[in-house]
Motif scaffolding. Structure first.
Motif, PDB file in Angstrom:
ATOM      1  N   ASP A   1     -27.104  36.057  11.038  1.00 13.76           N
ATOM      2  CA  ASP A   1     -28.113  35.503  11.948  1.00 13.76           C
ATOM      3  C   ASP A   1     -29.319  36.419  12.101  1.00 13.76           C
ATOM      4  O   ASP A   1     -30.436  35.947  12.324  1.00 13.76           O
ATOM      5  N   ASN A   2     -29.116  37.720  12.005  1.00 14.80           N
ATOM      6  CA  ASN A   2     -30.217  38.660  12.187  1.00 14.80           C
ATOM      7  C   ASN A   2     -30.831  39.112  10.866  1.00 14.80           C
ATOM      8  O   ASN A   2     -31.672  40.010  10.861  1.00 14.80           O
ATOM      9  N   SER A   3     -30.401  38.518   9.763  1.00 21.32           N
ATOM     10  CA  SER A   3     -30.934  38.918   8.468  1.00 21.32           C
ATOM     11  C   SER A   3     -32.266  38.225   8.206  1.00 21.32           C
ATOM     12  O   SER A   3     -32.449  37.046   8.504  1.00 21.32           O
TER      13      SER A   3
ATOM     14  N   SER B   1     -21.726  37.772   9.885  1.00 22.74           N
ATOM     15  CA  SER B   1     -22.851  37.038  10.474  1.00 22.74           C
ATOM     16  C   SER B   1     -24.158  37.461   9.812  1.00 22.74           C
ATOM     17  O   SER B   1     -24.413  38.654   9.605  1.00 22.74           O
TER      18      SER B   1
ATOM     19  N   TYR C   1     -30.173  33.449   4.385  1.00 21.13           N
ATOM     20  CA  TYR C   1     -30.155  32.305   5.294  1.00 21.13           C
ATOM     21  C   TYR C   1     -28.959  31.433   4.961  1.00 21.13           C
ATOM     22  O   TYR C   1     -28.695  31.130   3.793  1.00 21.13           O
ATOM     23  N   ARG C   2     -28.227  31.062   5.998  1.00 20.44           N
ATOM     24  CA  ARG C   2     -27.063  30.183   5.806  1.00 20.44           C
ATOM     25  C   ARG C   2     -27.439  28.787   6.301  1.00 20.44           C
ATOM     26  O   ARG C   2     -27.826  28.617   7.463  1.00 20.44           O
TER      27      ARG C   2
END
Length: 340
Positions: free
Chosen positions: A181-183, A179, A187-188
């Motif tokens: 999401d917190n990076s 995951s 960005y995905r």
């Protein structure tokens, strides 16, 4: 006929006036010097001149090209959102010249150096005179140069960080499957396909090894195989690592295999785990799980009892069936599963 020659003469005159530099000291002259040096370097190469001569002429051509293009852009006031592009284009040409001859993966050092080389193109005229004497720019110019140097250093660091992230993703592809999401840096895009972690491949190979060892075997031998669990775990780990070693991925050493049989009626439920010990989005890490069912079966009714080997009809055989799913679980399996 007279009219045609007149038109041709007028066209040639206009073409000559268009390509003729307006004065000797102009950007067109520098561009022509670059073209001339390039042609001379080609001629020197055809005449089998020394590498030094060819390289010197090619170097002069690249330097003149960088100066001429930058001069032309500045003379024609080419701006991008009000920012002069001449030093950045000249810096790009110099970087292509400096690093392009390296071959291989030259783009990375060229992009990282580009902002700093472009800053040098801007700063050198303010710090050196035409006689190559050092000069002190006015305070306002010094302030602008200091700010521009910091910005160039920031852009260069961003390029370097991008290539570092790409290197990590290439060497450790399972990081992309985690995951993000917190990076703040990765960005995905919505709908983007998420790659499978390499642990799925580990589990697939481990299943094949287990099938080879305990599937379709006499049940008593399977139960003896289960008595030496620690030895079987180590052997399974070595077999999978040896087969994964053909791919030569740096992250193979970060995956560890483990399994645990749990009693299930007459047989066992085998929990097969691929445990990730590298960096993960969850602070407790994660593991992948494959569930297999190991059961004894009697095949006495499937064969001709008269032609069967003595004792075959009374022997129980093992059968191993595994789910296709390999769900991701947070934490460590030994902390969440019951010991068998």
């Amino acid at each position: 006929m007279v009219g045609f020659f007149g038109f041709l003469r007028q066209t040639l005159v206009e073409l000559w006036q268009a390509v003729l530099p307006p004065r000797y000291f102009s950007w067109q002259t520098v561009i022509y010097m670059s073209l001339f040096s390039w042609l001379m370097s080609l001629l020197a190469r055809l005449l089998a001149a020394t590498p030094f001569t060819v390289g010197l002429l090619a170097t002069i051509s690249w330097i003149c090209l960088a100066l001429g293009v930058g001069w032309a852009l500045e003379a024609n006031k080419v701006r991008f959102f009000g920012i002069p592009v001449a030093p950045w284009v000249s810096g790009a040409i110099i970087c292509i010249f400096l690093f392009g001859s390296w071959g291989g993966r030259w783009l990375q050092p060229a992009l990282v150096s580009w902002p700093l080389v472009s800053f040098a193109v801007i700063a050198v005229p303010s710090l050196l005179s035409w006689d190559f004497d050092l000069k002190t720019p006015p305070p306002m110019v010094r302030q602008q140069l200091a700010l521009l140097f910091c910005l160039s250093l920031l852009f260069s660091s961003w390029f370097q960080f991008y290539f570092r992230i790409q290197s990590w993703v290439r060497d450790y592809p399972s990081l992309v499957a985690d995951s993000v999401d917190n990076s703040a840096f990765v960005y995905r895009f919505p709908g983007q396909e998420v790659a499978l972690p390499a642990g799925v491949t580990h589990l697939t190979i481990a299943e094949e090894v287990l099938r080879e060892q305990i599937d379709n075997k006499p049940w008593p031998s399977v139960e003896r195989w289960l008595l030496n669990l620690e030895g079987q775990r180590q052997a399974l780990q070595r077999r999978v690592q040896s087969q994964m070693g053909r791919g030569a991925s740096l992250e193979n050493s970060l995956w560890r295999l483990d399994f645990q049989p749990l009693s299930n009626a007459d047989g066992y439920t085998l929990k097969l785990w691929a445990i990730w010990s590298g960096p993960a989005a969850n602070q407790n890490g994660y593991y992948l799980e494959k569930t297999c069912l190991l059961m004894p079966v009697n095949r006495g009714g499937l064969v001709d009892t008269e032609n069967a080997t003595p004792g075959y009809t009374n022997t129980q055989w093992s059968t191993l069936t595994c789910d296709l799913q390999t769900p991701r679980q947070a934490g460590h399996p030994r902390g969440t599963q019951q010991q068998g």
